[in-house]
Design a protein around this motif. Structure first.
Motif, PDB file in Angstrom:
ATOM      1  N   MET A 110       0.786  -1.102   0.137  1.00 61.59           N
ATOM      2  CA  MET A 110      -0.140  -0.220  -0.011  1.00 61.59           C
ATOM      3  C   MET A 110       0.938   1.236   0.068  1.00 61.59           C
ATOM      4  O   MET A 110       1.376   1.643   0.910  1.00 61.59           O
ATOM      5  CB  MET A 110      -0.967   0.023   1.289  1.00 61.59           C
ATOM      6  N   ASN A 111       1.277   1.684  -1.169  1.00 65.41           N
ATOM      7  CA  ASN A 111       2.262   2.957  -1.130  1.00 65.41           C
ATOM      8  C   ASN A 111       2.013   3.796  -1.983  1.00 65.41           C
ATOM      9  O   ASN A 111       0.754   3.831  -2.804  1.00 65.41           O
ATOM     10  CB  ASN A 111       3.577   2.033  -1.821  1.00 65.41           C
ATOM     11  N   SER A 119      -4.853   8.499  -0.110  1.00 65.06           N
ATOM     12  CA  SER A 119      -4.928   7.640   0.802  1.00 65.06           C
ATOM     13  C   SER A 119      -5.281   6.134  -0.143  1.00 65.06           C
ATOM     14  O   SER A 119      -5.770   6.264  -1.093  1.00 65.06           O
ATOM     15  CB  SER A 119      -6.075   7.851   1.852  1.00 65.06           C
ATOM     16  N   ILE A 120      -5.296   5.098   0.596  1.00 63.03           N
ATOM     17  CA  ILE A 120      -5.192   3.641   0.127  1.00 63.03           C
ATOM     18  C   ILE A 120      -5.957   3.015   1.040  1.00 63.03           C
ATOM     19  O   ILE A 120      -5.767   2.809   2.088  1.00 63.03           O
ATOM     20  CB  ILE A 120      -3.722   3.135  -0.205  1.00 63.03           C
ATOM     21  N   ASN A 138       3.414  -1.020   3.851  1.00 64.34           N
ATOM     22  CA  ASN A 138       3.439   0.036   3.462  1.00 64.34           C
ATOM     23  C   ASN A 138       4.915   0.732   3.165  1.00 64.34           C
ATOM     24  O   ASN A 138       5.370   0.834   4.309  1.00 64.34           O
ATOM     25  CB  ASN A 138       2.469   1.008   4.366  1.00 64.34           C
ATOM     26  N   SER A 144      -3.157   8.096   4.460  1.00 61.68           N
ATOM     27  CA  SER A 144      -3.574   7.021   5.289  1.00 61.68           C
ATOM     28  C   SER A 144      -3.828   5.780   4.599  1.00 61.68           C
ATOM     29  O   SER A 144      -3.898   5.492   3.171  1.00 61.68           O
ATOM     30  CB  SER A 144      -5.099   7.183   5.906  1.00 61.68           C
ATOM     31  N   ARG A 145      -3.246   4.630   5.145  1.00 59.51           N
ATOM     32  CA  ARG A 145      -3.496   3.158   4.639  1.00 59.51           C
ATOM     33  C   ARG A 145      -4.400   2.393   5.646  1.00 59.51           C
ATOM     34  O   ARG A 145      -4.016   2.113   6.737  1.00 59.51           O
ATOM     35  CB  ARG A 145      -2.021   2.781   4.911  1.00 59.51           C
ATOM     36  N   ILE A 170      -0.207   0.907   8.896  1.00 57.86           N
ATOM     37  CA  ILE A 170      -1.476   0.443   8.431  1.00 57.86           C
ATOM     38  C   ILE A 170      -2.794   0.371   9.502  1.00 57.86           C
ATOM     39  O   ILE A 170      -2.614  -0.314  10.509  1.00 57.86           O
ATOM     40  CB  ILE A 170      -1.327  -0.767   7.685  1.00 57.86           C
TER      41      ILE A 170
END
Length: 188
Positions: A110-111, A119-120, A138, A144-145, A170
């Motif tokens: 999640m990058n 955000s992801i 991440n 935000s993740r 995360i």
């Protein structure tokens, strides 16, 4: 097919089931925009040629945030599925909605670009399993993740190996702002 091929070009979506078994090597970027329902069934990454090669899902420079729909299971057996926030202005979100289970034996990263605030979110309606050398991580970015467990009709199961989740931030949520549900943690 090569690493410049957009797998949504020239087809009527959604696919039934999709299995990526691609051994040409290198990273495979996919710049998508808006809400894209990719599969009516499962989305599986069997191989990307090398464990460090990435299938990169990112909001397109000229479009809106990316919301990718998978109506079955998401399985990453090998390689890296990168959920990339940012897009052209650095602030676009990247969400994947999975109506089935998430199974990770490869990597989900999640990058985003280092200067991005996009955000992801990985929204999961089924169970979540990290096995073997599977990894959820991440690696970059400021947005935000989040992993959201959002099935209010049944108990969801979560299992992970001891090293399955990277130490970078995360957030895990069970339920939504308007509902609650049960997330059962299992040892693995």
């Amino acid at each position: 097919v090569n690493n410049n091929t957009a797998f949504t070009t020239g087809v009527n979506l959604p696919y039934g089931n999709v299995e990526i078994n691609w051994n040409a090597g290198g990273n495979w970027p996919q710049s998508l925009t808006g809400t894209v329902v990719l599969t009516a069934g499962n989305f599986t990454i069997t191989s990307l040629g090398n464990a460090s090669n990435e299938l990169r899902l990112t909001p397109a420079s000229n479009g809106t945030a990316l919301v990718l729909g998978i109506n079955g299971d998401l399985t990453v057996t090998s390689g890296v599925l990168s959920m990339v926030g940012g897009g052209g202005n650095g602030n676009k979100d990247c969400d994947i909605n999975v109506k089935g289970n998430v199974n990770i034996a490869g990597t989900i990263d999640m990058n985003s670009a280092n200067n991005s605030n996009g955000s992801i979110a990985l929204n999961v309606a089924g169970n979540f399993s990290l096995t073997g050398t599977g990894l959820l991580k991440n690696t970059a970015g400021n947005g935000s993740r989040t992993v959201n467990f959002n099935n209010q009709d049944s108990i969801q199961l979560f299992s992970s190996t001891a090293t399955g989740i990277n130490t970078s931030s995360i957030t895990f949520n069970a339920g939504t702002a308007s509902s609650t549900n049960t997330l059962k943690l299992q040892s693995n």
